[in-house]
Design a protein around this motif. Structure first.
Motif, mmCIF file in Angstrom:
data_model
loop_
_atom_site.group_PDB
_atom_site.id
_atom_site.type_symbol
_atom_site.label_atom_id
_atom_site.label_comp_id
_atom_site.label_asym_id
_atom_site.label_seq_id
_atom_site.Cartn_x
_atom_site.Cartn_y
_atom_site.Cartn_z
ATOM 1 N N ASP A 1 5.180 6.259 -15.608
ATOM 2 C CA ASP A 1 5.162 4.799 -15.460
ATOM 3 C C ASP A 1 6.589 4.242 -15.379
ATOM 4 O O ASP A 1 6.871 3.342 -14.579
ATOM 5 N N ILE A 2 7.472 4.782 -16.221
ATOM 6 C CA ILE A 2 8.878 4.337 -16.201
ATOM 7 C C ILE A 2 9.482 4.653 -14.825
ATOM 8 O O ILE A 2 10.111 3.795 -14.194
ATOM 9 N N ALA A 3 9.251 5.869 -14.344
ATOM 10 C CA ALA A 3 9.778 6.263 -13.028
ATOM 11 C C ALA A 3 9.212 5.363 -11.931
ATOM 12 O O ALA A 3 9.943 4.931 -11.030
ATOM 13 N N ALA A 4 7.919 5.045 -12.029
ATOM 14 C CA ALA A 4 7.281 4.190 -11.012
ATOM 15 C C ALA A 4 7.932 2.819 -10.977
ATOM 16 O O ALA A 4 8.176 2.256 -9.904
ATOM 17 N N GLY B 1 0.800 -1.226 0.000
ATOM 18 C CA GLY B 1 0.000 0.000 0.000
ATOM 19 C C GLY B 1 0.828 1.270 0.000
ATOM 20 O O GLY B 1 0.343 2.328 0.394
ATOM 21 N N GLY B 2 2.095 1.175 -0.443
ATOM 22 C CA GLY B 2 2.954 2.356 -0.514
ATOM 23 C C GLY B 2 2.840 3.071 -1.857
ATOM 24 O O GLY B 2 2.197 2.579 -2.785
ATOM 25 N N ALA B 3 3.478 4.239 -1.940
ATOM 26 C CA ALA B 3 3.377 5.082 -3.136
ATOM 27 C C ALA B 3 3.818 4.346 -4.400
ATOM 28 O O ALA B 3 3.202 4.483 -5.458
ATOM 29 N N ASP B 4 4.907 3.578 -4.308
ATOM 30 C CA ASP B 4 5.435 2.884 -5.489
ATOM 31 C C ASP B 4 5.128 1.394 -5.444
ATOM 32 O O ASP B 4 5.772 0.593 -6.109
ATOM 33 N N GLY B 5 4.145 1.020 -4.663
ATOM 34 C CA GLY B 5 3.792 -0.386 -4.492
ATOM 35 C C GLY B 5 2.933 -0.926 -5.631
ATOM 36 O O GLY B 5 2.608 -0.214 -6.588
ATOM 37 N N GLU B 6 2.564 -2.180 -5.483
ATOM 38 C CA GLU B 6 1.868 -2.895 -6.563
ATOM 39 C C GLU B 6 0.424 -2.410 -6.747
ATOM 40 O O GLU B 6 -0.077 -2.386 -7.874
ATOM 41 N N ILE C 1 -0.873 8.325 -7.340
ATOM 42 C CA ILE C 1 -0.850 8.053 -8.779
ATOM 43 C C ILE C 1 -1.351 9.263 -9.550
ATOM 44 O O ILE C 1 -2.101 10.089 -9.027
ATOM 45 N N ASN C 2 -0.908 9.342 -10.798
ATOM 46 C CA ASN C 2 -1.226 10.477 -11.613
ATOM 47 C C ASN C 2 -1.877 10.071 -12.914
ATOM 48 O O ASN C 2 -1.687 8.954 -13.379
ATOM 49 N N ALA C 3 -2.613 10.973 -13.523
ATOM 50 C CA ALA C 3 -3.133 10.786 -14.870
ATOM 51 C C ALA C 3 -3.144 12.173 -15.489
ATOM 52 O O ALA C 3 -3.981 13.002 -15.160
ATOM 53 N N LYS C 4 -2.136 12.436 -16.343
ATOM 54 C CA LYS C 4 -1.998 13.780 -16.885
ATOM 55 C C LYS C 4 -2.759 13.930 -18.188
ATOM 56 O O LYS C 4 -3.047 15.042 -18.627
ATOM 57 N N GLY C 5 -3.045 12.808 -18.846
ATOM 58 C CA GLY C 5 -3.729 12.886 -20.136
ATOM 59 C C GLY C 5 -2.765 13.100 -21.278
ATOM 60 O O GLY C 5 -3.102 12.866 -22.434
ATOM 61 N N ASP C 6 -1.550 13.527 -20.974
ATOM 62 C CA ASP C 6 -0.506 13.654 -21.989
ATOM 63 C C ASP C 6 0.231 12.313 -22.027
ATOM 64 O O ASP C 6 0.812 11.904 -21.024
ATOM 65 N N PRO C 7 0.199 11.612 -23.180
ATOM 66 C CA PRO C 7 0.711 10.239 -23.213
ATOM 67 C C PRO C 7 2.190 10.130 -22.819
ATOM 68 O O PRO C 7 2.559 9.193 -22.112
ATOM 69 N N ARG D 1 -2.712 2.718 -11.459
ATOM 70 C CA ARG D 1 -2.168 3.765 -12.319
ATOM 71 C C ARG D 1 -2.286 3.364 -13.792
ATOM 72 O O ARG D 1 -2.837 4.099 -14.612
ATOM 73 N N TYR D 2 -1.816 2.176 -14.132
ATOM 74 C CA TYR D 2 -1.787 1.770 -15.550
ATOM 75 C C TYR D 2 -3.182 1.525 -16.098
ATOM 76 O O TYR D 2 -3.512 1.933 -17.216
ATOM 77 N N LEU D 3 -4.020 0.844 -15.306
ATOM 78 C CA LEU D 3 -5.354 0.518 -15.824
ATOM 79 C C LEU D 3 -6.175 1.790 -16.017
ATOM 80 O O LEU D 3 -6.961 1.898 -16.951
ATOM 81 N N ASN D 4 -5.954 2.778 -15.161
ATOM 82 C CA ASN D 4 -6.687 4.043 -15.265
ATOM 83 C C ASN D 4 -6.221 4.884 -16.457
ATOM 84 O O ASN D 4 -7.009 5.604 -17.064
ATOM 85 N N GLN D 5 -4.932 4.788 -16.793
ATOM 86 C CA GLN D 5 -4.402 5.588 -17.902
ATOM 87 C C GLN D 5 -4.884 5.092 -19.267
ATOM 88 O O GLN D 5 -4.808 5.811 -20.266
ATOM 89 N N ARG D 6 -5.361 3.848 -19.318
ATOM 90 C CA ARG D 6 -5.696 3.226 -20.604
ATOM 91 C C ARG D 6 -6.723 4.021 -21.395
ATOM 92 O O ARG D 6 -6.716 4.024 -22.613
ATOM 93 N N TYR D 7 -7.657 4.678 -20.687
ATOM 94 C CA TYR D 7 -8.818 5.248 -21.371
ATOM 95 C C TYR D 7 -8.483 6.453 -22.236
ATOM 96 O O TYR D 7 -9.183 6.748 -23.196
ATOM 97 N N SER D 8 -7.369 7.137 -21.908
ATOM 98 C CA SER D 8 -7.051 8.350 -22.664
ATOM 99 C C SER D 8 -5.737 8.228 -23.435
ATOM 100 O O SER D 8 -5.290 9.188 -24.050
ATOM 101 N N ILE D 9 -5.116 7.048 -23.422
ATOM 102 C CA ILE D 9 -3.827 6.869 -24.086
ATOM 103 C C ILE D 9 -4.071 6.437 -25.548
ATOM 104 O O ILE D 9 -5.104 5.852 -25.853
#
Ligand SMILES: [Fe+2]
Lengths: 88, 189
Positions: free
Chosen positions: B131-134, B30-35, B118-124, B41-49
């Motif tokens: 995601d790479i940093a995470a 349950g940490g910032a960079d955890g699973e 987690i973030n979602a900027k909308g800019d791919p 993060r990834y599943l949420n970004q899918r909709y606008s990528i």
């Protein structure tokens, strides 16, 4: 918490499934960014075929591996039979 | 939709009951960079990528849930036989007071998980760089925990997870290149 003991034959089969699934997840992610690699697609399909042969052998001991109709049920309903993965 | 499979992605073994290691490992639960953060993060970004990388985000996001289950299994096995005293000695007294031996989405310091991790900027490109940093941060965290652990069985599972972060980072880097090529092609024609 008493639970069904799985026979020793189950463990190498589960490990084999984890091995082929590792091949499949690696090829999946690779193909997501290399969609034109014919050799990798062929490997993927071969591994997928092998997985289909293996799953019934694992389920013979474990019961259903998946839900929502991807696996058949025994009698009585054996989906919610322990052990669950974290109990093994 | 998602379909659960009654197996772990990779076998999880632990040597002995060790709530102290469980306390550190909760960082990856349950940490910032955890699973959990990674999967959501990834599943949420899918909709606008762009379409080219939706498959990758879906598949890596799904694999992260398998990793979350491995971490949960590790924490469960490290604490299931721990007494109240052992939990207290391991620094899990505050956790025990609130949750007994139950798992909770919190970091190693006991801070509950929050969506602001987690973030979602909308800019791919911005999203994929996050995601790479995470992935790199998750890899580093696994390394720090391995450095503190003296349980070879546990470390075997942790090393598997550390390697997966490296592969995910690599795939996200390739996704950035795919999007850059696509952008350049659109400029030419
Ligand atoms: Fe990852």
């Amino acid at each position: 918490m008493s639970q069904k003991q799985l026979p020793k034959e189950f463990y190498p089969l589960m490990e084999e499934l984890q091995v082929v699934d590792f091949v499949l997840v690696e090829l999946t992610l690779y193909l997501d960014t290399h969609p034109n690699d014919t050799a990798a697609i062929q490997q993927f399909n071969e591994a997928a075929y092998y997985r289909h042969q293996l799953v019934p052998q694992v389920e013979q001991y474990l019961g259903p591996l998946q839900q929502f109709g991807n696996s058949y049920s025994g009698y009585p309903w054996n989906w919610n039979e322990a052990p669950w993965p974290w109990q093994l | 939709m998602w379909v659960y499979e009654k197996k772990l992605q990779y076998p999880v073994k632990v040597g002995t009951c060790n709530p102290m290691l469980a306390k550190f490992l909760i960082e990856q639960y349950g940490g910032a960079d955890g699973e959990l953060s990674a999967a959501l993060r990834y599943l949420n970004q899918r909709y606008s990528i762009p379409d080219e990388v939706i498959g990758l985000l879906t598949d890596i996001g799904t694999e992260e849930f398998a990793h979350l289950e491995m971490i949960a299994t590790m924490v469960f096995k490290l604490t299931k036989d721990a007494t109240a005293d052992q939990m207290k000695e391991a620094g899990l007294g505050a956790h025990y007071a609130n949750h007994d031996n139950a798992l909770y989405y919190e970091n190693a310091a006991g801070v509950p998980w929050t969506a602001s991790y987690i973030n979602a900027k909308g800019d791919p490109i911005a999203d994929l760089y996050e995601d790479i940093a995470a992935e790199e941060k998750a890899r580093a965290t696994y390394q720090w925990i391995i450095d503190m652990s003296d349980d070879p069985d546990l470390n075997d599972g942790l090393k598997f997870l550390r390697e997966r972060e490296i592969v995910h980072s690599q795939r996200f880097r390739e996704a950035v290149e795919i999007l850059k090529e696509e952008r350049d092609r659109q400029k030419i024609f």
